[in-house]
Design an enzyme around this catalytic site. Structure first.
Site, short mmCIF file in Angstrom:
data_model
loop_
_atom_site.label_atom_id
_atom_site.label_comp_id
_atom_site.label_asym_id
_atom_site.label_seq_id
_atom_site.Cartn_x
_atom_site.Cartn_y
_atom_site.Cartn_z
N LYS A 90 0.80 -1.22 0.00
CA LYS A 90 0.00 0.00 0.00
C LYS A 90 0.83 1.27 0.00
CE LYS A 90 -4.47 -1.57 1.37
NZ LYS A 90 -4.32 -2.94 1.93
N GLU A 112 -9.59 6.78 4.02
CA GLU A 112 -10.44 5.89 4.81
C GLU A 112 -9.64 4.61 5.01
OE1 GLU A 112 -10.66 5.83 1.48
OE2 GLU A 112 -10.21 3.69 1.40
N SER A 378 1.48 -9.97 -0.70
CA SER A 378 1.16 -8.53 -0.64
C SER A 378 1.58 -7.87 0.66
CB SER A 378 -0.34 -8.34 -0.86
OG SER A 378 -1.08 -9.14 0.05
C1 LIG Z 1 -5.17 -3.98 1.78
C2 LIG Z 1 -4.46 -5.24 1.53
C3 LIG Z 1 -4.85 -6.13 0.51
C4 LIG Z 1 -6.10 -5.93 -0.33
O1 LIG Z 1 -6.09 -4.79 -1.11
P1 LIG Z 1 -5.86 -4.82 -2.67
O2 LIG Z 1 -6.15 -3.42 -3.07
O3 LIG Z 1 -6.80 -5.80 -3.28
O4 LIG Z 1 -4.44 -5.19 -2.91
C5 LIG Z 1 -4.10 -7.26 0.28
N1 LIG Z 1 -3.00 -7.53 1.03
C6 LIG Z 1 -2.58 -6.71 2.02
C7 LIG Z 1 -1.38 -7.08 2.80
C8 LIG Z 1 -3.30 -5.53 2.31
O5 LIG Z 1 -2.88 -4.74 3.29
#
Ligand SMILES: *Cc1c(COP(=O)(O)O)cnc(C)c1O
Length: 393
Positions: A90, A112, A378
């Protein structure tokens, strides 16, 4: 030829658009007109990539997961977004949007957040840039995600608990939009995923596309060719998946398999699998697949993973799903939990619960032994330790 790029008026196929109240029209229109020239300017690119390198720690490694590869009979690489500063992908987006906000002369940042990950990323960049920041968060989430609330406060952001509705992400988003309507000229709204009115989905996808740009170079080095056979990622709003596939979307050699949160199962009411169970509707300024009742009320989503617990999916992924370009499989809570323990015990990497949904795709897919698979991790699992330990086998 099929195209998966956004159209001039902000649609991916039939999904997307900008359904905003009259009072925001000029603000959104200004953003639409200026985002590409700014993003493509040399000056923006150089500051953005400098920060990605020296502040975030990019490029994130592309790690060949030896024991996992043996287990699943393929050549599995993990794209390690979990190693970024603040622990997830992010931050790539937050940095880009706040650099953009500065160039648009905005003085104040709002955001948000559900689980708090996007809030922490935004508060971090606001501290770095010396900008005031208010983060809207459902009152229930403020309670549930206490440590992220404390991180945001330490970073100097004002966390604003939202008491309306179910007191979760959807209500926080409504409140952020209300704030934006009151201060359209001096406030920039940093959206955390590939959702919201055009141009946000395209803006966020471009800012996250550094992920696939790096995968190309890293695969060239490790495999002697820049493309994988298969890409995998989890989808909440869609930003880490969009970044993972960005440079491969029109490359038919590359198979795309994505995971959305099945919760307790798509056949139950306890799910967040909006592509598999949703219908077309308008949510947060965009025409997308939404979980809703027959009379159009948003259905409260459920997933063990707060980051995937959203009642819609961004327009790009709706189009990829509908056109068949991407397979999107639901992954249930228990499958994600097992996948997290497996990665931890085989590779010594504790993934975020969201990322565990992508990992849980592996046993569902049949691979050729020489198949090159890139799966995006992610985020890291520190924030989810309590949940993991509660479910330890
Ligand atoms: C917020 C988040 C997601 C989901 O958000 P996407 O916009 O679909 O990527 C996935 N993995 C992590 C670690 C997150 O913090």
């Amino acid at each position: 030829m099929a195209t998966y790029q956004i159209s001039r008026d902000g649609y991916y196929g039939t999904f997307g658009g900008a359904y905003v109240p009259e009072i925001l029209y000029k603000t959104v229109e200004d953003l639409r007109r200026s985002y590409l020239p700014i993003l493509e300017s040399e000056e923006f690119q150089s500051q953005y990539h400098q920060l990605l390198a020296d502040y975030v720690g990019r490029p994130s490694p592309l790690y060949y997961a030896n024991r996992m590869s043996e287990r699943y009979g393929c050549r599995l690489y993990l794209k390690r977004e979990d190693l970024n500063h603040t622990g997830a992908h992010k931050i790539n987006n937050a940095i880009g949007q706040i650099l953009l906000a500065q160039r648009l002369g905005k003085k104040r940042i709002i955001a948000e957040t559900g689980a708090g990950q996007h809030g922490v990323a935004t508060a971090t960049v606001c501290a770095l840039m010396g900008m005031p920041c208010r983060v809207y968060m459902g009152a229930l989430d403020v309670e549930r995600q206490h440590s992220n609330v404390q991180r945001m406060r330490m970073l100097g952001a004002e966390v604003f608990p939202v008491e309306s509705g179910n007191k979760t992400l959807k209500d926080a988003t409504n409140e952020a939009i209300r704030d934006w309507c009151c201060h359209p000229s001096d406030t920039f709204y940093v959206i955390g995923s590939t959702v919201g009115p055009h141009p946000y989905p395209d803006l966020v996808a471009r800012l996250q596309s550094v992920i696939s740009q790096e995968i190309r170079c890293q695969l060239q080095e490790k495999e002697g060719r820049p493309w994988p056979d298969t890409l995998m990622a989890c989808v909440g709003g869609g930003s880490n998946a969009a970044g993972t596939i960005y440079h491969y979307i029109n490359d038919a050699r590359v198979r795309i398999v994505l995971a959305e949160a099945g919760g307790m199962g798509v056949e139950t009411q306890q799910t967040a699998a909006s592509l598999n169970v949703g219908t077309v509707g308008i949510l947060h300024g965009s025409k997308i697949m939404v979980m809703q009742t027959d009379d159009g009320q948003i259905q409260e989503p459920y997933s063990i993973s707060a980051g995937l617990d959203y009642p819609g999916t961004g327009p790009l992924h709706c189009h990829l799903f509908q056109s068949g370009r991407a397979e999107v499989l639901p992954v249930n809570d228990d499958e994600a939990l097992s996948a997290a323990f497996e990665l931890t015990r085989l590779e010594g990497i504790i993934p975020a619960l969201e990322s565990s949904h992508a990992l849980a795709l592996l046993p569902k897919i049949k691979f050729r032994p020489d198949e090159v698979v890139v799966l995006t991790v992610s985020g890291r699992g520190d924030k989810d330790l309590e949940t993991y330990l509660r479910h330890m086998e």
